[in-house]
Design a protein around this motif. Structure first.
Motif, short mmCIF file in Angstrom:
data_model
loop_
_atom_site.label_atom_id
_atom_site.label_comp_id
_atom_site.label_asym_id
_atom_site.label_seq_id
_atom_site.Cartn_x
_atom_site.Cartn_y
_atom_site.Cartn_z
N PRO B 348 94.77 -17.79 -44.48
CA PRO B 348 93.55 -16.93 -43.60
C PRO B 348 93.99 -15.24 -43.01
CG PRO B 348 94.22 -18.75 -42.38
CD PRO B 348 95.01 -18.73 -43.54
N GLY B 349 93.19 -14.18 -43.62
CA GLY B 349 94.28 -13.23 -43.61
C GLY B 349 94.49 -12.80 -45.12
N PHE B 533 89.52 -12.26 -33.98
CA PHE B 533 88.32 -12.17 -34.11
C PHE B 533 87.59 -13.52 -33.84
CE2 PHE B 533 89.28 -8.97 -36.58
CZ PHE B 533 88.14 -7.72 -36.41
N LEU B 549 83.81 -15.71 -48.29
CA LEU B 549 85.22 -15.01 -48.71
C LEU B 549 85.76 -16.74 -48.80
CD1 LEU B 549 85.35 -12.52 -45.74
CD2 LEU B 549 86.21 -11.94 -48.03
N CYS B 551 87.68 -17.84 -46.41
CA CYS B 551 88.91 -18.02 -45.45
C CYS B 551 88.77 -19.32 -44.42
CB CYS B 551 89.17 -17.03 -44.12
SG CYS B 551 89.88 -16.75 -43.09
N ALA B 553 89.93 -20.66 -41.31
CA ALA B 553 89.65 -19.72 -40.78
C ALA B 553 87.98 -19.74 -40.01
CB ALA B 553 89.96 -18.55 -40.07
N ILE B 554 86.99 -19.82 -41.35
CA ILE B 554 85.85 -19.74 -41.12
C ILE B 554 85.04 -20.85 -41.16
CG2 ILE B 554 83.76 -17.98 -41.55
CD1 ILE B 554 85.35 -16.04 -42.11
N ILE B 579 84.62 -19.39 -36.48
CA ILE B 579 85.74 -18.81 -36.35
C ILE B 579 86.62 -19.62 -35.76
CG2 ILE B 579 87.35 -17.46 -36.04
CD1 ILE B 579 85.65 -14.93 -37.09
N CYS B 584 92.92 -18.12 -37.44
CA CYS B 584 92.28 -16.73 -37.55
C CYS B 584 93.20 -15.02 -37.62
CB CYS B 584 91.42 -16.20 -36.99
SG CYS B 584 90.64 -13.95 -37.25
N ILE B 585 93.80 -15.03 -38.07
CA ILE B 585 94.73 -12.92 -37.59
C ILE B 585 94.19 -12.22 -37.51
CG2 ILE B 585 96.69 -15.01 -38.91
CD1 ILE B 585 96.37 -12.06 -40.80
N GLY B 586 92.92 -12.26 -37.63
CA GLY B 586 92.58 -10.70 -37.37
C GLY B 586 92.44 -9.73 -38.38
N CYS B 587 91.98 -9.76 -39.48
CA CYS B 587 92.36 -9.13 -40.67
C CYS B 587 90.72 -8.21 -41.16
CB CYS B 587 92.58 -10.23 -41.90
SG CYS B 587 91.03 -10.44 -42.89
N GLY B 588 90.03 -9.29 -40.62
CA GLY B 588 89.12 -8.22 -39.77
C GLY B 588 87.93 -8.14 -41.47
N GLN B 589 88.38 -8.76 -42.73
CA GLN B 589 87.05 -9.10 -43.46
C GLN B 589 85.45 -9.69 -43.43
OE1 GLN B 589 89.27 -10.49 -46.45
NE2 GLN B 589 91.06 -9.37 -46.69
N CYS B 590 85.64 -10.59 -42.26
CA CYS B 590 84.46 -11.28 -42.67
C CYS B 590 83.37 -9.79 -41.41
CB CYS B 590 84.78 -11.94 -42.08
SG CYS B 590 86.00 -12.59 -40.11
S1 SF4 Z 1 89.33 -11.84 -39.18
FE1 SF4 Z 1 87.87 -12.87 -40.82
S2 SF4 Z 1 88.62 -13.25 -42.61
FE2 SF4 Z 1 90.44 -12.33 -40.85
S3 SF4 Z 1 91.78 -14.17 -41.19
FE3 SF4 Z 1 90.04 -14.13 -39.61
S4 SF4 Z 1 88.26 -15.11 -39.96
FE4 SF4 Z 1 89.62 -14.43 -41.40
#
Ligand code: SF4
Ligand code: SF4
Lengths: 195, 606
Positions: B348-349, B533, B549, B551, B553-554, B579, B584-590
């Motif tokens: 994730p991230g 997120f 993506l 990920c 975490a989703i 999520i 989730c580590i909060g990368c923000g892509q989603c």
């Molecule tokens: S922000 Fe979205 S894409 Fe990024 S780690 Fe969290 S759930 Fe995955």
């Protein structure tokens, strides 16, 4: 019990390595010879992972458990318990964490998580022992300790006193996580002993 | 790490940890190599012995060259790599066979039967034969340590580099290992001028060539009497010749049989094998992968059964061996059940995810390379179209461009990680520039060697023991070799990255795009507080954009029409995305992909 085969299965990142190490050290302290085999690298990124642990009062040759010869399976995830069915036999004991982790095809809606994956085991008469390790660990305030809850559950079936594991926790884990892991271990044992 | 024991102590070690202990007990002074599963943890453990200078080299060839240099200076040296790494190091290997050594020189190479984490399944024993070098093969961690020490003795006594072959089931097996005495080399370190031995110009090399043959002869004699090769008597109806883990599988499957265990797998003890063959009624050779021993034993005119029954593909196990020999299927096993597969996935991230998402969108042919980002091949990203070996992506893309001319223009890109680029990708880039290519090369700079477990490399800013060191400046490096267009992007910014990729892919000359963001598992990133997120379920329309993506975490939560209605959603909405805030580590892509504000920018407190 002079020898045994323990199969640790689950998903990369669930703390399977630590769980199998704790079990190994407890068995070493009890004087067994043992070998453990695991796979690193590509397999670690959330993939299906397994560790084979074999112990014997005299000598262990192969580091691999043969299909059909698992005595104890410690499954960290429900579906993964069923994945290794050919390794089990009718006398195997399967301790299953009731947690579900979605594989990519399920997480993206392409497949569904099988509802009844443990039926395949019980239908064969295999003893399945469910443990809600995630909930127990959460209650103790550290979800990361779920793996040690499972070790606690497993320990009730092994030819070792609980103290052998207490010693491993006290000597092998960093001081700051000893207490929570000791609690987790005891809670795992209690979860088995109460039924 | 255990400190140096003097009284023997029983330790619980993996094969790789045992090899590191062996290096310590053999008084190795210099160790170098490149990470590669299953060999990686050898150097990661050697570095804990402070008396051994340990480093990660940019590739295996350099690693071996460093070890050769150390040996020439009269100290014991170690080079470590995986089987495919030995291909990279093959050039110095073959000539080091001619120069021989001063201080003991051992090359540990780890094979990966069944390809748990490799792109092919080659058998490194063939290098021992081709380079005319002795090779030792331990069966378990205890032997791994002992054999490494023996290898240093052989190296100095026979003036030869020694190969030690490990494999996944030695390197990543844990067993009980007894510590031993620290033994050192009898040599005095220092510079000695030995041009006839060390300068391999043709006139000298021709003389050394003869020495190599003499050495081979001496080693063959040694093989006859060495304790590395032993007969374990038993029932003489069937005899087995086996080495390494195959020996363990034979012992497990046929505990009563007579076994010739070979610890020295090259050169072979011809007389010992003849004597052994004569005492058993039926002779089997059991070995993983190639018929290496079998071919040589048959060439001696000895009848034996090998690959006629023993599989040559994939690793052996006791049950495979038993079945191959007795023809019996294992007693009624339970049938496997059909389950969704669980392949590995990028974390994730992971910064690579945003890039592969874009490459999938751009519908280009992606010439790939070896690293975590090889997982970009898997759905839903499905954005890798070829992958051969470390560093090959750049050259392959150039070749495709040249082959297809105009037709390929704007349709082919190469992706390569930072570590891989420094391993052998840079030469490919120089070639593309020099030969006027038009490839777009994307360097996935996540500051670390990710796949093998976050080993630092020349772009990371630290050495193997986390001492600060100079950091390669990729844009400057690319410009220095003649790339005119170099752009750096943050791959988490999906749209911005897309625009840059589009422009550069369209460019009719070589360009480099550097996607720069650290791997989530680097020491610094792990320490950084996570701001996950969260999903706003009411807003989710089930459009599945974020799911593309992949990920972990989703998660997709399916809905029946009734459930959808009960939630106040359209009946035909099949589900919604959720999520997992623990992951989730909060990368923000989603967040960037969601058009319905169903992913909240509000930080969730933990
Ligand atoms: S922000 Fe979205 S894409 Fe990024 S780690 Fe969290 S759930 Fe995955
Ligand atoms: S280890 Fe690093 S590079 Fe590899 S998938 Fe995870 S985040 Fe990406």
């Amino acid at each position: 019990m002079n020898q045994g085969n323990i199969h640790f299965v689950g998903v990369g990142g669930q703390g399977i390595l630590l769980a199998s190490e704790m079990t190994a050290y407890a068995l070493i302290n009890a004087g067994f010879d043992l070998k453990k085999s695991e796979v690193h690298g590509m397999a670690q990124r959330g993939g299906s992972v397994e560790a084979h642990l074999r112990f014997d009062q005299t000598r262990v040759y192969s580091p691999l458990i043969e299909p059909g010869t698992v005595d104890f399976q410690l499954a960290f995830e429900t579906m993964e318990a069923a994945r290794y069915l050919p390794y089990l036999n009718r006398n195997s004991k399967v301790i299953v964490n009731t947690q579900r982790i979605m594989p990519p095809s399920v997480a993206t809606g392409k497949a569904t998580y099988p509802d009844n994956c443990l039926d395949a085991l019980t239908r064969q008469g295999i003893a399945v022992i469910p443990v809600d390790a995630y909930a127990i660990a959460k209650e103790l305030g550290n979800i990361k300790a779920a793996n040690v809850v499972l070790v606690g559950a497993l320990s009730t079936f092994l030819p070792l006193p609980a103290e052998a594991f207490h010693e491993v926790i006290a000597t092998r884990l960093p001081a700051r996580i000893q207490e929570v892991n000791l609690q987790a271990f005891k809670a795992g044992r209690a979860a088995i002993e109460k039924d | 790490m255990t400190s140096q024991p003097s009284a023997p102590e029983k330790l619980w070690l993996s094969g790789n940890e045992a090899l590191a202990l062996g290096a310590h007990e053999a008084s190795v002074k210099v160790a170098s190599g490149y990470p590669g599963t299953p060999s990686t943890e050898i150097l990661e453990n050697v570095v804990n012995y402070s008396e051994i200078y340990t480093e990660w080299a940019p590739n295996e060839k350099v690693g071996l060259e460093v070890a050769i240099g150390a040996s020439f200076a009269g100290v014991r040296a170690l080079a470590t790599m995986k089987h495919v790494g030995l291909n990279v190091a093959a050039d110095p290997l073959f000539t080091a066979s001619y120069t021989g050594v001063r201080g003991g020189l051992v090359i540990v190479v780890a094979d990966d039967p069944s390809m748990y984490s490799s792109q092919n399944e080659q058998d490194s024993r063939n290098y021992a034969y081709a380079a005319k070098l002795p090779m030792l093969e331990p069966a378990d961690p205890g032997e791994a340590k002992d054999f490494l020490k023996i290898a240093y003795h052989l190296s100095e006594e026979y003036d030869t580099p020694v190969l030690l072959r490990s494999c996944t089931r030695v390197s990543h097996v844990k067993g009980i290992v007894t510590s031993g005495q620290v033994e050192s080399s009898a040599l005095t370190p220092g510079i000695e001028l030995l041009p006839a031995k060390l300068v391999m110009l043709p006139a000298n090399a021709r003389n050394r060539r003869v020495e190599v043959e003499k050495r081979q002869q001496r080693l063959r004699e040694l093989a006859e009497t060495s304790e590395l090769n032993r007969i374990e008597p038993g029932d003489n109806k069937i005899g087995f010749i086996a080495a390494g883990t195959s020996y363990l599988y034979v012992k497990e499957a046929f505990p009563e049989a007579t076994v010739l265990k070979l610890g020295l797998v090259y050169p072979l003890p011809e007389q010992l094998i003849r004597d052994f063959a004569a005492r058993v009624e039926k002779l089997y050779v059991v070995e993983d992968l190639d018929p290496f021993l079998e071919t040589r034993i048959k060439a001696m005119g000895i009848a034996c059964i090998g690959k006629e029954v023993i599989p040559a593909i994939g690793e052996l196990t006791p049950s495979v061996v038993r079945r191959a020999i007795t023809g019996q299927a294992p007693a009624d096993l339970f049938e496997p059940v059909e389950l969704p597969p669980r392949p590995p996935n990028m974390c994730p991230g992971c910064p690579h995810r945003g890039l592969f998402y874009n490459l999938n969108r751009l519908k280009v042919f992606v010439s790939g390379d070896i690293g975590c980002y090889t997982l970009g091949f898997l759905p839903p990203l499905s954005a890798m179209d070829a992958c051969v070996c470390m560093g090959a992506s750049v050259g392959m893309a150039h070749g495709m461009d040249k082959a297809l001319g105009e037709e390929a223009q704007g349709k082919v890109v190469a992706v390569i990680g930072d570590s891989t680029f420094l391993h052998t990708g840079l030469n490919g880039l120089i070639n593309s520039v020099y030969n006027k290519g038009c490839s777009t090369i994307i360097i996935l700079d996540n500051r670390i060697t990710g796949m093998t477990g976050q080993q630092p490399n020349p772009a990371s800013g630290t050495t193997i023991n986390y001492d600060p060191s100079p950091t390669i400046d990729f844009p400057e490096l690319c410009r220095a070799v003649g790339v005119k267009h170099v752009r750096t992007v943050n791959p988490h910014e999906i749209e911005a990255t897309y625009q840059v990729l589009k422009e550069e892919i369209a460019r009719p000359e070589v360009s480099v795009v550097i996607t720069r963001f650290p791997c989530v598992l680097t020491v610094d990133e792990k320490k950084r507080p996570k701001k996950p997120f969260h999903s706003v379920t009411e807003n989710c329309t089930g459009c599945t954009m974020c799911l593309r993506l992949g990920c972990p975490a989703i998660n997709w939560q399916p809905l029946t029409p009734e459930e959808a209605k009960a939630m106040g959603k359209k009946e035909k909405q099949k589900g919604y995305a959720l999520i997992n805030e623990d992951m989730c580590i909060g990368c923000g892509q989603c967040y960037e992909l969601c058009k319905f504000e169903a992913i909240s920018k509000e930080e969730v407190s933990r």
